[in-house]
Every structure is written in structure tokens, then in C-alpha cells.
Design a protein around this motif. Structure first.
Motif, PDB file in Angstrom:
ATOM      1  N   UNK A 138       0.892  -1.204   0.198  1.00  0.00           N
ATOM      2  CA  UNK A 138       0.011  -0.094   0.089  1.00  0.00           C
ATOM      3  C   UNK A 138       0.888   1.328  -0.176  1.00  0.00           C
ATOM      4  N   UNK A 139       2.189   1.065   0.251  1.00  0.00           N
ATOM      5  CA  UNK A 139       3.171   2.396   0.280  1.00  0.00           C
ATOM      6  C   UNK A 139       4.116   2.266  -1.006  1.00  0.00           C
ATOM      7  N   UNK A 140       4.669   1.169  -1.274  1.00  0.00           N
ATOM      8  CA  UNK A 140       5.619   0.889  -2.162  1.00  0.00           C
ATOM      9  C   UNK A 140       5.978  -0.464  -2.653  1.00  0.00           C
ATOM     10  N   UNK A 141       6.605  -0.616  -3.588  1.00  0.00           N
ATOM     11  CA  UNK A 141       7.042  -2.040  -3.995  1.00  0.00           C
ATOM     12  C   UNK A 141       8.207  -2.828  -3.236  1.00  0.00           C
ATOM     13  N   UNK A 142       7.980  -4.087  -3.275  1.00  0.00           N
ATOM     14  CA  UNK A 142       9.369  -4.959  -2.623  1.00  0.00           C
ATOM     15  C   UNK A 142      10.433  -4.867  -3.468  1.00  0.00           C
ATOM     16  N   UNK A 143      10.313  -4.547  -4.617  1.00  0.00           N
ATOM     17  CA  UNK A 143      11.581  -4.682  -5.842  1.00  0.00           C
ATOM     18  C   UNK A 143      12.721  -3.775  -5.004  1.00  0.00           C
ATOM     19  N   UNK A 144      13.940  -4.238  -5.007  1.00  0.00           N
ATOM     20  CA  UNK A 144      14.977  -3.554  -4.559  1.00  0.00           C
ATOM     21  C   UNK A 144      15.793  -2.513  -5.213  1.00  0.00           C
ATOM     22  N   UNK A 145      14.868  -1.568  -5.904  1.00  0.00           N
ATOM     23  CA  UNK A 145      15.577  -0.568  -6.446  1.00  0.00           C
ATOM     24  C   UNK A 145      14.966   0.752  -6.214  1.00  0.00           C
ATOM     25  N   UNK A 146      15.469   1.798  -6.228  1.00  0.00           N
ATOM     26  CA  UNK A 146      15.216   3.174  -5.608  1.00  0.00           C
ATOM     27  C   UNK A 146      13.600   3.663  -6.285  1.00  0.00           C
ATOM     28  N   UNK A 147      13.582   3.466  -7.661  1.00  0.00           N
ATOM     29  CA  UNK A 147      12.500   3.837  -8.279  1.00  0.00           C
ATOM     30  C   UNK A 147      11.102   2.987  -7.614  1.00  0.00           C
ATOM     31  N   UNK A 148      11.208   1.962  -7.283  1.00  0.00           N
ATOM     32  CA  UNK A 148      10.058   1.115  -6.662  1.00  0.00           C
ATOM     33  C   UNK A 148       9.957   1.310  -5.472  1.00  0.00           C
ATOM     34  N   UNK A 149      10.644   1.862  -4.735  1.00  0.00           N
ATOM     35  CA  UNK A 149      10.626   2.111  -3.009  1.00  0.00           C
ATOM     36  C   UNK A 149      10.171   3.596  -2.707  1.00  0.00           C
ATOM     37  N   UNK A 150       9.948   4.259  -3.826  1.00  0.00           N
ATOM     38  CA  UNK A 150       9.415   5.659  -3.551  1.00  0.00           C
ATOM     39  C   UNK A 150       7.827   5.485  -3.092  1.00  0.00           C
ATOM     40  N   UNK A 151       7.548   5.859  -2.181  1.00  0.00           N
ATOM     41  CA  UNK A 151       6.174   5.763  -1.556  1.00  0.00           C
ATOM     42  C   UNK A 151       4.996   6.519  -2.666  1.00  0.00           C
TER      43      UNK A 151
END
Length: 449
Positions: A138-151
Motif C-alpha cells: 500500500x506504500x511501495x514495491x518490494x523490488x530492491x530498486x530506488x524507483x520502486x521504493x518511493x512511496x
């Protein structure tokens, strides 16, 4: 419950709110929250009151709470088969506890909204790069890359719609015949059927079927809601407060505010600060509230939180979910039981034997040992009996899938087998066979109560 003084659904903004995503697009976030506040509720106030009433029975020892599901739901796994299999194993466990334990079971799923997760740090280091921590789909993706982790606030909207789809299917399954006791044998998954636990379940299911046939033979109708439908409730951790605020509505029938994102909400070890935003928000909604209690707790603080959340001492309002670990439960639980009993607070005592029994196996997989889980549960029951309190429920992370994430159980799943079907992106779960085995063990404890 009297009207809460100096509270409204925005009052939490005046308090420190931990574990909230750092939304970079504040304007878009505000738009999403406003849109969510206009959408239909996921559950209804009357259902929430129904749950509180049956939890009050569990407080008195007249019922037993079974709460379970995924550690953290994933958008990609919001499918009919996955929802059905999770519901199926909870129904199986409930019928075992009811039939073998001789006590009504309150069924509450960790489902239809468990898309957020707390983290110990805002960031993590992956391959030398510091990126935001994964805080649930509901916040971000588990993919371990910066773009996926931006809420991304649009994920809140997606979480709402997938929760609505899940609720729709759960209502269809529980009220449309799937959960009828006439189908009790059909709930057994194929991979479980030939196992020792599967065969035990089949024997019990046959006894239930024979009992229903006997009732019909002597002219007692079995075409009644108690046998054809299942009462099933949802729960999740009330973590992202903007989302919870948006789905909080005033009941047009009886008055009062209800968080209509789920029937039951819980507050975790990391967010139960007495002067924090989560306690402030939850004190004003009339849902049943769970409070996770781990080894780091302070007894006086727990008592103060219970008082803050339930000043009228309403049975069914507060569930204390203890999660100490099998090695130290006998150290931490008895003083807490005594203090709460002495205070006179009406609480439902339940045990989460999963979280504090997690360790890393030699294979590198995060896992839990079936025997350790069972050991904490047995201690929980025995310590409650000694203190004269009621062991009223259990809280599991489980799945209906044929996963290999927790070692042990009837098939003695080993460390070397964990990699066969290790599917969780969060914490290890009991599979269906292990869950049934656990249910038979708990039923014996209930019967001894």
C-alpha cells in the motif's frame, strides 16, 4: 461507549505519528485521502458491533478467537484461489476447534487490508545503495530498486479497491454456500488429504456429516443459517493513519465513529505510544482493538493504554495479543496477567506464537519451528490457568497454500526443504497441514480449560 472527549478523526494530526511513509507528492496524497473519504465503507458499523459482542463472550470464556492470515498481503496475490484457500484453512481450523474443543469460535482473518507493515528503519542498504524500506504494497514495491521504493499514494487507492474485491469474495463464500457445514469435507486441500492431519480431519468431517444426516432423518431441519453460513470478520494493523482516517465514518443508525476499513484493528509494538498518534486515533473509533505486547513492554504503560482506549471497561473492546517467544513467555506473561486482573480491566487474552519465534535457518531462510510455536501456546494456556484468567484466542500467520516456510510438524519439514516452496516476501507462515495440526493441539487445550 460515551462520546470520546476532545476527539475527532483528524485529532491524531496533533500527535507524533510513527511508521508513516514519507509521501513525496503531498498534493497527490491529499487528493487520494479526500477521494477515499467519499468511497463506500469496506465493512459496516453493525458488523463491527456484532464482532465486539462475540469477543465479549470470549472474554468470559464462552467463545474462542481464531485470528489468522498472511503476514502482509500482496497486490499480486489478490486472486480468487488465494483468498479461497486462506478462508478454507481458517474454516477448517474453526470447525476443529468448535467440534473437538466444544466451544464456539470467532473467525477473524488478517485479510482485506493487511497491506502495510512497520519497519525498524526508514531506509535499508541494498548493494551499497541506501533506499527507502519496503513498507507494504500500500506504500511501495518490494523490488530492491530506488524507483520502486518511493512511496506512491496511488497505491492507497489500489489497496482500497483490492480490499473491496476481497471483501466481496469473502461475503460470497461465507454466505453463498461455500462455508456450509454440509461441505466440511470439501474444504480439505488435496495436498493435505493423504497426510496424517488430513486423515484426522476427514474422520472428524465424516462424524459431522453423519450428525447432520441424523438430524435430517429425525426431522430436524439443517437448512438454517447457523449451518449454511459462516460469520467471518476481517482485521489488519491500523498503521497508515491517513487511510484509516479516510475510511472512518459516523454511524447513521446508532451514532458513534467506526473505522470501516476492517472489523477489528490492532496496534503494534512499534506504534503503541501513549502520547502517539495511533493511540489517539484508535481511542475515538468503536471497533474492537488489539494491542500487540512483546518483551519490551512496560506493565504500567500497557495498563495506561488499556485505560485510554477503553475508559468504560467495555468487554470485547480490547484484545491483548501477547508475543513473547517460547523461551521467555513464563517470565513476562504472569506479571502482566496479574496486573491486568488486579486492575479489573475486561480484556481478551490471546497469543501470537509466531513473531517472537522467528530465526534464520542454516539455509539462510527466515523460519519458525512448529515445536517452538506449540510450546509457547501450551505455556500461554497453562499460565492463564494458573493465574485464574481465560486463555481466549490465538493469532497465526498462515496460508492455505502448500508452502515450505516453517520447519517441523507431522511431516517434519527440515531446513533443507525450506527452499522447495518458500513463497513469502515477509514472514514465514504455517501451511495448511501445519495449521490443521496446530488446531487439533489447541482443541485439546480448550477442552482442558
Amino acid at each position: 461507549m460515551a462520546e470520546t472527549q476532545n476527539w475527532n478523526k483528524l485529532s491524531w494530526h496533533k500527535f507524533p505519528a510513527l511508521q508513516q511513509p514519507n509521501w513525496p507528492d503531498k498534493e497527490r496524497y491529499d487528493e487520494i485521502i479526500q477521494t477515499l473519504s467519499l468511497l463506500p465503507p469496506l465493512v459496516f458499523a453493525g458488523e463491527i458491533r456484532d464482532l465486539k459482542a462475540v469477543l465479549a463472550k470470549a472474554v468470559r470464556g464462552e467463545a474462542f478467537l481464531l485470528q489468522g492470515g498472511d503476514c502482509s498481503e500482496e497486490f499480486s496475490r489478490c486472486t480468487a484461489p488465494n483468498i479461497r484457500e486462506t478462508l478454507k484453512v481458517l474454516l477448517q481450523m474453526a470447525v476443529i476447534l468448535t467440534y473437538a474443543g466444544n466451544k464456539p469460535v470467532v473467525k477473524v482473518g488478517r485479510i482485506a487490508g493487511q497491506y502495510a507493515k512497520p519497519r525498524s528503519s526508514d531506509t535499508e542498504n541494498i548493494n551499497g545503495l541506501e533506499i527507502p524500506s519496503y513498507r507494504g504494497d500500500m506504500a511501495n514495491s518490494a523490488d530492491p530498486i530506488l524507483e520502486a521504493r518511493i512511496p506512491d499514494p496511488d497505491r492507497l487507492m489500489k489497496g482500497y479497491h483490492l480490499s473491496a474485491a476481497t471483501m466481496n469474495l469473502l461475503r460470497a463464500f461465507t454466505r453463498g454456500g461455500f462455508s456450509s457445514l454440509h461441505r466440511v469435507q470439501a474444504w480439505n486441500q488435496e495436498f493435505v488429504r493423504q497426510s496424517p492431519m488430513g486423515r484426522s480431519y476427514e474422520r472428524m468431517a465424516k462424524q459431522i456429516s453423519n450428525a447432520l444426516k441424523f438430524m435430517e432423518t429425525i426431522g430436524i431441519s439443517t437448512d438454517i443459517p447457523q449451518l449454511k453460513e459462516a460469520q467471518f470478520f476481517t482485521s489488519h494493523e491500523a498503521l497508515f493513519l491517513g487511510y484509516e482516517q479516510a475510511l472512518t465514518r459516523e454511524d447513521s443508525v446508532a451514532g458513534g465513529w467506526y473505522d470501516c476499513s476492517a472489523h477489528m484493528l490492532w496496534i503494534g509494538d512499534r506504534t503503541r505510544q501513549l502520547d502517539g498518534a495511533h493511540v489517539e486515533f484508535l481511542r475515538g473509533v468503536r471497533n474492537p482493538i488489539g494491542i500487540k505486547v512483546g518483551p519490551s513492554h512496560d506493565i504500567d504503560n500497557i495498563l495506561a493504554i488499556v485505560e485510554r482506549l477503553n475508559p468504560e471497561n467495555e468487554p470485547g473492546r480490547i484484545t491483548l495479543i501477547t508475543r513473547f517467544g517460547y523461551k521467555v513467555i513464563d517470565k513476562y506473561l504472569p506479571p502482566l496477567l496479574r496486573a491486568v486482573k488486579k486492575s479489573g480491566y475486561h480484556v481478551l487474552w490471546t497469543c501470537d506464537p509466531m513473531h517472537a519465534n522467528t530465526f534464520k535457518a542454516e539455509s539462510g531462510h527466515k523460519t519458525r519451528d512448529f515445536d517452538n510455536i506449540l510450546s509457547e501456546l501450551r505455556c500461554f494456556f497453562e499460565l492463564n490457568w494458573v493465574e485464574g484468567t481465560v486463555p481466549g484466542g490465538v493469532h497465526f500467520e498462515l496460508t492455505g497454500d502448500d508452502v515450505t516456510e516453517c520447519i517441523g510438524g507431522a511431516r517434519q519439514l527440515s531446513d533443507a526443504q525450506l527452499g522447495l516452496r518458500y513463497l513469502t516476501t515477509c514472514d514465514p507462515r504455517l501451511n495448511a497441514e501445519q495449521a490443521l495440526e496446530m488446531a487439533f493441539q489447541i482443541a485439546e487445550m480448550i477442552r482442558s480449560s
